[in-house]
Design a protein around this motif. Structure first.
Motif, mmCIF file in Angstrom:
data_model
loop_
_atom_site.group_PDB
_atom_site.id
_atom_site.type_symbol
_atom_site.label_atom_id
_atom_site.label_comp_id
_atom_site.label_asym_id
_atom_site.label_seq_id
_atom_site.Cartn_x
_atom_site.Cartn_y
_atom_site.Cartn_z
ATOM 1 N N LEU A 112 10.359 -87.470 -22.010
ATOM 2 C CA LEU A 112 10.364 -88.632 -21.112
ATOM 3 C C LEU A 112 11.565 -89.531 -21.371
ATOM 4 C CD1 LEU A 112 6.578 -89.590 -21.133
ATOM 5 C CD2 LEU A 112 7.931 -89.040 -19.096
ATOM 6 N N THR A 113 11.857 -89.762 -22.649
ATOM 7 C CA THR A 113 12.982 -90.629 -23.014
ATOM 8 C C THR A 113 14.298 -90.081 -22.487
ATOM 9 O OG1 THR A 113 11.840 -91.316 -25.028
ATOM 10 C CG2 THR A 113 14.197 -91.693 -24.944
ATOM 11 N N THR A 166 6.541 -84.712 -25.870
ATOM 12 C CA THR A 166 6.541 -85.231 -24.493
ATOM 13 C C THR A 166 7.244 -86.581 -24.422
ATOM 14 O OG1 THR A 166 4.456 -84.092 -24.057
ATOM 15 C CG2 THR A 166 5.081 -85.844 -22.528
ATOM 16 N N THR A 167 7.051 -87.409 -25.443
ATOM 17 C CA THR A 167 7.737 -88.701 -25.497
ATOM 18 C C THR A 167 9.248 -88.518 -25.507
ATOM 19 O OG1 THR A 167 5.875 -89.651 -26.723
ATOM 20 C CG2 THR A 167 7.963 -90.846 -26.809
ATOM 21 N N LEU A 214 8.208 -81.523 -17.580
ATOM 22 C CA LEU A 214 7.229 -82.608 -17.674
ATOM 23 C C LEU A 214 6.038 -82.350 -16.751
ATOM 24 C CD1 LEU A 214 9.430 -85.837 -17.880
ATOM 25 C CD2 LEU A 214 7.804 -85.021 -19.601
ATOM 26 N N ALA A 252 14.483 -90.115 -18.578
ATOM 27 C CA ALA A 252 14.753 -91.474 -18.090
ATOM 28 C C ALA A 252 16.231 -91.827 -18.260
ATOM 29 C CB ALA A 252 13.873 -92.477 -18.831
#
Length: 199
Positions: A144-145, A140-141, A109, A148
């Protein structure tokens, strides 16, 4: 009157296809995979229409994308081990594996933040810029998911309430999803960075 059966020997949680969460993750991956296919198809369609590709832009710098790819591929062995440890419910190893996978998730990231600048086109410059930014943004989403989710699981595994069979199953499902994140990036990497050079 029927005698009650002793079910104390049954496992307290399931893994893989025996759980609804796994099937939900699989369905989620199918939907997201369709999104990737549509985005990649749009890129290829625009490429066939353009007299020159990239469209009014220099070739995207491939080094940062390559670093992201290497980091993702390096994470695969640890991810496989984490899945194995979760299924064995080996708490100390699962904790170490989750910390490692958190770092493997954060590192690409950070590089991805610089990668957007290295593609040498703005998102609103033209159709090429829009589809490239969309493909990178879509992946990228997903990164990130999953990062997290991995961080939340890491915290839970260090708390008393996290020490139950269901959490180990969640770790296994998260490892399953990470494989999808890695595999979905490989064709995108080829399309964005190498196909224009080959064509």
């Amino acid at each position: 009157m029927k005698a009650a059966r002793d079910v104390s020997g049954l496992p307290r949680c399931g893994f893989g296809p025996r759980t609804l969460t796994w099937w939900g993750t699989l369905a989620f991956m199918a939907l997201e995979g369709t999104g990737f296919l549509l985005a990649a198809g749009s890129y290829l369609y625009l490429m066939t229409l353009a007299p020159k590709w990239p469209l009014n832009a220099p070739q995207p710098g491939h080094w940062l994308g390559t670093i992201v790819t290497v980091l993702l591929l390096l994470s695969v062995p640890l991810n496989k081990l984490l899945d194995k440890w979760a299924r064995a419910q080996a708490m100390p190893k699962v904790r170490i594996g989750l910390i490692g996978m958190s770092l493997f998730g954060i590192a690409p990231l950070i590089v991805r933040g610089f990668e957007f600048a290295a593609i040498n086109v703005r998102w609103d410059s033209n159709a090429y810029g829009s589809v490239v930014w969309f493909l990178l943004g879509l992946h990228t989403t997903h990164l990130l998911t999953d990062v997290a989710d991995t961080l939340v699981l890491t915290v839970l595994m260090f708390k008393p309430e996290g020490q139950n069979g269901r959490r180990f199953s969640d770790v296994s499902d998260n490892a399953f999803y990470w494989d999808f994140v890695v595999l979905s990036w490989l064709p995108i990497y080829f399309i964005l960075y190498w196909l224009p050079r080959i064509a």
